[in-house]
Structures are given as C-alpha cells and as structure tokens.
Design an enzyme around this catalytic site. Structure first.
Site, mmCIF file in Angstrom:
data_model
loop_
_atom_site.group_PDB
_atom_site.id
_atom_site.type_symbol
_atom_site.label_atom_id
_atom_site.label_comp_id
_atom_site.label_asym_id
_atom_site.label_seq_id
_atom_site.Cartn_x
_atom_site.Cartn_y
_atom_site.Cartn_z
ATOM 1 N N ASP A 16 2.702 50.615 56.904
ATOM 2 C CA ASP A 16 1.810 51.070 55.824
ATOM 3 C C ASP A 16 2.565 51.505 54.564
ATOM 4 O O ASP A 16 2.336 52.614 54.043
ATOM 5 C CB ASP A 16 0.967 52.281 56.287
ATOM 6 C CG ASP A 16 0.191 52.032 57.566
ATOM 7 O OD1 ASP A 16 -0.156 50.877 57.832
ATOM 8 O OD2 ASP A 16 -0.079 53.018 58.283
ATOM 9 N N GLU A 223 -9.651 48.201 55.120
ATOM 10 C CA GLU A 223 -8.783 49.370 54.940
ATOM 11 C C GLU A 223 -7.606 48.969 54.049
ATOM 12 O O GLU A 223 -7.574 47.868 53.502
ATOM 13 C CB GLU A 223 -8.277 49.882 56.298
ATOM 14 C CG GLU A 223 -7.432 48.883 57.063
ATOM 15 C CD GLU A 223 -7.057 49.341 58.476
ATOM 16 O OE1 GLU A 223 -7.490 50.406 58.919
ATOM 17 O OE2 GLU A 223 -6.321 48.584 59.147
HETATM 18 O O1 FUB Z 1 -1.197 53.296 60.444
HETATM 19 C C1 FUB Z 1 -2.504 53.617 60.874
HETATM 20 C C2 FUB Z 1 -3.496 52.727 60.229
HETATM 21 O O2 FUB Z 1 -3.226 51.374 60.559
HETATM 22 C C3 FUB Z 1 -3.497 52.729 58.724
HETATM 23 O O3 FUB Z 1 -4.049 53.871 58.150
HETATM 24 C C4 FUB Z 1 -4.240 51.473 58.471
HETATM 25 O O4 FUB Z 1 -4.220 51.009 57.172
HETATM 26 C C5 FUB Z 1 -3.580 50.534 59.456
HETATM 27 O O5 FUB Z 1 -2.404 49.979 58.935
#
Ligand code: FUB
Length: 320
Positions: A16, A223
């Site tokens: 991330d 996301e």
């Molecule tokens: O790393 C946890 C979660 O996985 C992140 O917040 C999302 O974007 C995904 O990459």
C-alpha cells in the site's frame, strides 16, 4: 507482468505505498505486513498490521533507506487493531500522517500523527478525526494550498456501512444496475487535524456520463484512492478490489465528477492491488505491491516501482 518493475524492500513485507517528494527525496509510507496467523477472510482480518516504517530514496532508480519504525499501534490512545494504508502531507514544515485503524469497537476511523521530519517519528493525536470512517486516506495538496483527503474501501474497509456520512443499521452494498458506492473526498481544516466540511461522495462516470454501476466490477471503485495532477487535470486512480485492477478517471476539479479513462495496472499476484503515482524530475513512477516473493500469500506483500508513461493526449499507458 511488470517485468520492468523492481522490488524495493526484499527483506521485509511492505504494501500500500503512498509516495511523496519531500525535501528533494522520495519518501515511501507503506503498510507493514506481518505473519499474524489470523486466517484469511473477506473482512481482511489477516491484514493485522501493528506498525509503520518510512523509507526514502534519492531517486526511483537508486537505493532505498529504511528509517525504521515511526508509529506503533501500541502508541495510539484510541487503538483497537489493524493499521492499514496511510498517507502523509506536509504543511508549513510539519508532516501529518493520516492512518486508518479500527477503534476499540472494531470500527475503522482515520487518525492523525505529526512529525517534524518526513522520516518521522510520528506522534499520534489523542483521538481520531471527528466524523471519519472507512479506510485508505490519500492526500492531495492542491495548487492553491488547499488539502483534500480521498478515502473509503468496500468489504473489510466498511464503506458499505455508511450513507451520507451516517452509519446504517446494517451494511448495504449496491447491486446490478444501481450506482456503485463512490470514494469520499473532504477538504481538511487549516490545522490539518479535522475535516473542514462534510465528506462528499465522488462520482465516477462512464464515457456516456452515467455513474459506473455496481455490476461494472472491473471498473467501479473498491479501495486504494490516489490523486495526482498532470497538465492541470485531476487524475483519480483506485483499485477495483475483487477484480484486481488499478484504473483511473479524470476531472477538472478536486471534487469530481471524474470520467473513467482506463486501466493502469492489470491484476498482480495476490488479492489486493494498491499504488501511488509520483513525478520525479520530469519522469513519472508507479509504486505498487504484489505477493510474488511470499509465494502468493495475500497478507504478505512486497513493494515495487515501475516507470509510468503518458500518451501525447494525456492518457496513461497501461503497464504490462
Ligand atoms: O493493507 C490492507 C488493505 O489492503 C488496504 O487498506 C487496502 O487498500 C488493501 O491493499
């Protein structure tokens, strides 16, 4: 894919990435994956991270410096569990880290921690941002000096539990031809510690000007918000989650609407995909992660960087 990409932190699991040019260097703010032994599920309980490192680079092709642990769950007064994707913004010589974390009732909130230097350490505020929810904050410092946060994530990111910034009695995910849930955008207060207004839902439109639908799962938002500007245009990029694409949409102002433009990165090895786009001395770079080094374990991801290029009309070339 991404044969031209290279791994940045081969001796640990980082994911991330948020990346910014501060004081002439690139600073990387990743999640720090670890083996917690928690079984994998759709809520992402296996992503049980409990600290952040900061990394810096003199250039995207140079060596990577690890500045060590800069914030721990144990130091955050309101902490429950799960430090997920963070981002950092600089204002007036201070560095503000925005991080999603579940509180003690297992609800994701967004917290702020402050540092004197881009490499930390970051000192957390006593409480999360008032009215914050969900995950994956990404910061834009606009050319007029305003700061905007983009945030939100489906499934384990809890965005489906909210409408109009209010918690629902139970989660509702749109279906079929219903408009997909959008990420949120909000201007920050002058002191960088609160929202200056109510978060707004970001509209992502198709080529005909209609909102992307829930059924359009290879293009709709899931996301991993990121915002950058190129030739004065706003480029909002994001992950489609369960279809594993990183794609983008463009608009002429920070609030949108944004019109879908295309694919930046096709699916990588691992369930999640997440990225940052940054300019360094006139060239552009995509930082992201995959799970190849861990043998495909979705909760153990590794940071990569690859060059990103534009067509002459401003379209981003898909990285293959
Ligand atoms: O790393 C946890 C979660 O996985 C992140 O917040 C999302 O974007 C995904 O990459």
């Amino acid at each position: 894919m991404t044969d031209k990409a290279r791994y940045l932190v081969p001796d640990d699991y980082m994911a991330d990435p948020a990346v910014h040019l501060f004081r002439g260097k690139l600073y990387i703010y990743p999640s720090h994956d670890r083996e917690s032994g928690i079984p994998e599920n759709d809520n992402g309980d296996h992503f049980d991270m409990n600290d952040y490192h900061v990394f810096s680079m003199e250039s995207p092709e140079g060596p990577v410096t690890d500045h060590g642990i800069v914030l721990r769950t144990a130091d955050i007064p309101w902490a429950g569990r799960q430090l997920w994707d963070c981002d950092v913004a600089e204002k007036d010589g201070l560095y503000y880290m925005y991080f999603p974390l579940k509180d003690q009732t297992d609800i994701f909130r967004i917290g702020v921690a402050i540092a004197q230097r881009p490499e930390g350490p970051f000192i957390p505020q006593p409480d999360p941002i008032r009215g914050s929810y969900s995950i994956d904050p990404a910061l834009l410092k606009d050319d007029d000096g305003s700061y905007y946060m983009y945030f939100g994530g489906l499934w384990g990111g809890q965005l489906q539990r909210y409408r109009n910034n209010k918690a629902l009695e139970s989660a509702i995910l749109p279906e079929g031809s219903e408009p997909a849930l959008g990420p949120r955008v909000v201007k920050l207060s002058d002191d960088m510690l609160q929202f200056a207004e109510a978060p707004r839902e970001v509209l992502i439109l198709d080529e005909a000007g209609a909102p992307l639908t829930a059924a359009d799962s290879s293009r709709r938002f899931f996301e991993a918000s990121w915002m950058h500007k190129y030739r004065g245009l706003y480029y909002f990029s994001y992950s489609t989650g369960d279809t594993h694409n990183i794609c983008y949409a463009t608009g002429d102002n920070p609030y949108g609407p944004f019109t879908y433009q295309g694919l930046i990165l096709p699916p990588v090895v691992g369930w999640t995909t997440h990225h940052a786009i940054v300019e360094f001395h006139g060239r552009w770079w995509l930082f992201h992660h995959d799970s190849i080094p861990s043998g495909g374990k979705t909760w153990l991801r590794s940071l990569k960087v690859a060059e990103l290029e534009y067509e002459s009309d401003g379209r981003i070339k898909t990285i293959l």
